[in-house]
Design a protein around this motif. Sequence first.
Motif, short mmCIF file in Angstrom:
data_model
loop_
_atom_site.label_atom_id
_atom_site.label_comp_id
_atom_site.label_asym_id
_atom_site.label_seq_id
_atom_site.Cartn_x
_atom_site.Cartn_y
_atom_site.Cartn_z
N THR A 72 4.31 37.91 15.20
CA THR A 72 5.06 37.46 16.35
C THR A 72 4.19 37.53 17.57
O THR A 72 3.07 38.14 17.72
CB THR A 72 6.30 38.39 16.59
N ASP A 73 4.37 36.53 18.48
CA ASP A 73 3.81 36.72 19.73
C ASP A 73 4.57 37.20 21.04
O ASP A 73 4.27 37.30 21.92
CB ASP A 73 3.50 35.15 20.50
N ASP A 74 5.78 37.72 20.53
CA ASP A 74 6.58 38.47 21.43
C ASP A 74 6.36 40.07 21.63
O ASP A 74 6.65 40.97 21.21
CB ASP A 74 8.06 38.43 21.04
N LEU A 75 5.04 40.32 22.61
CA LEU A 75 4.45 41.57 22.71
C LEU A 75 4.76 41.93 24.27
O LEU A 75 4.32 40.79 25.19
CB LEU A 75 3.12 41.52 22.37
N ALA A 76 5.18 42.83 24.74
CA ALA A 76 5.36 43.36 25.90
C ALA A 76 3.96 43.85 26.53
O ALA A 76 3.27 44.47 25.66
CB ALA A 76 6.30 44.67 26.10
N ASP A 77 3.54 43.58 27.47
CA ASP A 77 2.43 43.85 28.32
C ASP A 77 2.07 45.54 28.09
O ASP A 77 3.09 46.12 28.17
CB ASP A 77 2.36 43.57 29.81
N GLN A 99 -1.85 43.96 24.85
CA GLN A 99 -1.17 42.72 25.49
C GLN A 99 -1.57 42.85 27.19
O GLN A 99 -0.92 43.78 27.78
CB GLN A 99 -0.02 42.57 25.26
N SER A 116 -1.67 37.20 29.16
CA SER A 116 -0.44 36.55 28.93
C SER A 116 0.26 35.93 30.00
O SER A 116 1.27 35.40 30.19
CB SER A 116 0.61 38.13 28.79
N ALA A 119 -0.32 32.36 30.13
CA ALA A 119 -0.22 32.69 28.71
C ALA A 119 -1.48 32.09 27.83
O ALA A 119 -1.65 30.83 27.91
CB ALA A 119 1.08 32.14 28.17
N ASP A 125 -2.05 32.24 15.76
CA ASP A 125 -1.23 31.05 15.97
C ASP A 125 -2.10 30.17 15.27
O ASP A 125 -3.46 29.89 15.13
CB ASP A 125 -1.15 30.95 17.62
#
Length: 235
Positions: A72-77, A99, A116, A119, A125
Amino acid sequence: MLRREAPPARAGISGRAVDLLGELLVTFGVLCALYLVYLLWWTNVAAGMQNRAASSAFQHTLTTTRSSVAPTDDLADGTSFGFLYIPALGPGWRALLTQGTERTQVLNTGAVGHYSSPATAMPWDASGNFGIAGHRDGHGMIFRDLDKLKPGDKVYVQTVYGWYVYQLDREAPSVPINDVNVLAPIPVGSGFTDAGRYLTMTTCTPMYVDSNRLVWWGHLVQTTSRDVLPAGLGS
């Protein structure tokens, strides 16, 4: 009886001004020395403590996360997601990948930050440019020796999804600090012309001035599963 005359008032004022100037210069010198101690010593100590704790926590994540987990690319800073290895910088050289590139939350902790904003791609990916940054002076100085790398050197990225190996191709010794084109999917200045899986590493330059960026570009040459150590990386 002879009487000693008082010195002229102007000379007294000039003397006090010289004394005051001297005291100000001494104070300024002490403050500069204290700042250098803070920058060159204490920030490295503090970053080292933070980084060891965060690295230990992510190492636990590596050993406990199921290998079947979907990327997943959905990472919080501020989220750690991998380790970076660059053998050309010395035996055992390793950096925590986190991140974001915000200074206080990421870079000042001694981590290498993933861009990020703007981005950039993640290593897993299918295409894009994996853009990362690190400090070159103070706060762990993780990218201090980035200028000593050369084309052909390998960069290894370890994540819970597997290993990703990049080969360095080109260095830009100095680019404007606001030039975000070096982070484009096909990074400008890299020599790459087609879509691919690229790496961009940046750090500030010159050291202690930080007015520009030093940039390295590379391309993906190998991937392995998380349990298979890539060729060229010692255990």
